[in-house]
Scaffold this motif. Structure first.
Motif, short mmCIF file in Angstrom:
data_model
loop_
_atom_site.label_atom_id
_atom_site.label_comp_id
_atom_site.label_asym_id
_atom_site.label_seq_id
_atom_site.Cartn_x
_atom_site.Cartn_y
_atom_site.Cartn_z
N TYR A 24 0.83 -1.21 0.00
CA TYR A 24 0.00 0.00 0.00
C TYR A 24 0.86 1.26 0.00
O TYR A 24 0.54 2.24 -0.67
CB TYR A 24 -0.96 0.02 1.19
CG TYR A 24 -2.09 -0.98 1.09
CD1 TYR A 24 -2.76 -1.22 -0.11
CD2 TYR A 24 -2.52 -1.69 2.20
CE1 TYR A 24 -3.80 -2.13 -0.20
CE2 TYR A 24 -3.57 -2.60 2.13
CZ TYR A 24 -4.19 -2.82 0.93
OH TYR A 24 -5.24 -3.71 0.85
N GLU A 27 2.10 1.99 -3.35
CA GLU A 27 1.01 2.51 -4.19
C GLU A 27 0.54 3.89 -3.74
O GLU A 27 -0.47 4.39 -4.23
CB GLU A 27 -0.17 1.53 -4.19
CG GLU A 27 0.15 0.20 -4.84
CD GLU A 27 0.46 0.32 -6.32
OE1 GLU A 27 -0.21 1.12 -7.00
OE2 GLU A 27 1.37 -0.37 -6.79
N LYS A 28 1.25 4.48 -2.78
CA LYS A 28 0.99 5.84 -2.29
C LYS A 28 -0.32 5.99 -1.50
O LYS A 28 -0.92 7.05 -1.48
CB LYS A 28 1.02 6.87 -3.43
CG LYS A 28 2.25 6.81 -4.30
CD LYS A 28 3.47 7.26 -3.57
CE LYS A 28 4.64 7.33 -4.55
NZ LYS A 28 5.91 7.15 -3.92
N TYR A 29 -0.77 4.90 -0.86
CA TYR A 29 -1.94 5.00 0.00
C TYR A 29 -1.55 5.76 1.26
O TYR A 29 -0.42 5.64 1.74
CB TYR A 29 -2.45 3.61 0.41
CG TYR A 29 -3.23 2.89 -0.66
CD1 TYR A 29 -4.62 2.90 -0.63
CD2 TYR A 29 -2.58 2.20 -1.67
CE1 TYR A 29 -5.34 2.23 -1.61
CE2 TYR A 29 -3.30 1.53 -2.65
CZ TYR A 29 -4.67 1.54 -2.61
OH TYR A 29 -5.39 0.88 -3.57
N SER A 30 -2.47 6.52 1.82
CA SER A 30 -2.21 7.23 3.07
C SER A 30 -2.32 6.24 4.24
O SER A 30 -2.89 5.15 4.09
CB SER A 30 -3.22 8.36 3.27
OG SER A 30 -4.49 7.83 3.58
N GLU A 33 -5.92 5.45 4.86
CA GLU A 33 -6.47 4.47 3.92
C GLU A 33 -6.01 3.05 4.24
O GLU A 33 -6.79 2.11 4.20
CB GLU A 33 -6.05 4.83 2.49
CG GLU A 33 -6.70 6.09 1.95
CD GLU A 33 -6.10 6.55 0.64
OE1 GLU A 33 -6.88 7.00 -0.22
OE2 GLU A 33 -4.86 6.47 0.47
N ILE A 34 -4.72 2.92 4.60
CA ILE A 34 -4.18 1.61 4.94
C ILE A 34 -4.87 1.06 6.18
O ILE A 34 -5.26 -0.11 6.22
CB ILE A 34 -2.65 1.68 5.16
CG1 ILE A 34 -1.94 2.05 3.85
CG2 ILE A 34 -2.12 0.35 5.69
CD1 ILE A 34 -0.48 2.39 4.00
N LYS A 36 -7.83 1.69 7.34
CA LYS A 36 -9.21 1.29 7.00
C LYS A 36 -9.23 -0.04 6.25
O LYS A 36 -10.04 -0.91 6.53
CB LYS A 36 -9.89 2.38 6.17
CG LYS A 36 -10.28 3.60 6.97
CD LYS A 36 -10.92 4.65 6.10
CE LYS A 36 -11.27 5.90 6.90
NZ LYS A 36 -11.83 6.96 6.05
N ARG A 37 -8.33 -0.19 5.28
CA ARG A 37 -8.30 -1.42 4.49
C ARG A 37 -7.95 -2.64 5.34
O ARG A 37 -8.46 -3.72 5.10
CB ARG A 37 -7.30 -1.30 3.34
CG ARG A 37 -7.83 -0.43 2.21
CD ARG A 37 -6.79 -0.30 1.10
NE ARG A 37 -7.37 0.43 -0.02
CZ ARG A 37 -7.95 -0.15 -1.06
NH1 ARG A 37 -8.03 -1.44 -1.14
NH2 ARG A 37 -8.46 0.59 -2.02
#
Length: 104
Positions: A24, A27-30, A33-34, A36-37
């Protein structure tokens, strides 16, 4: 009913989650966001990222100062040279720019 064992069971990240965090981040997820996923608290993700960074910095330092060395016996000049080298070392997470380049 003892909930402490249930809480402890899910307290630490497993290898699959650690790998997911790495992917993640690439892939530049914050961090939000990580978290939550993965269904994990934001602080858990932040600690995991910091832990990896700290271990990598220690590995870089050990290129010059072996583990177990009395740091008080290392000259200030040598420490400054190591600090400069680390700050100028290109990092994948910065697109192969150094921390010094990212700060300027």
């Amino acid at each position: 009913m003892d909930n402490s064992s249930e809480l402890r069971k899910n307290k630490h990240l497993n290898e699959k989650e650690r790998y997911a965090i790495e992917l993640y981040l690439k892939e530049k997820y914050s961090v939000i966001e990580i978290s939550k996923r993965l269904g994990r608290h934001i602080r858990t993700i932040e600690r995991e990222i910091a832990r990896g960074t700290n271990e990598n910095i220690n590995k870089l330092i050990r290129r010059f100062i072996p583990k177990g060395t009395d740091i008080a016996k290392v000259s200030k000049a040598k420490i400054k040279n190591i600090e400069r080298w680390i700050n100028e070392y290109p990092r994948r997470m910065f697109g192969f720019k150094s921390a010094k380049e990212m700060a300027t």
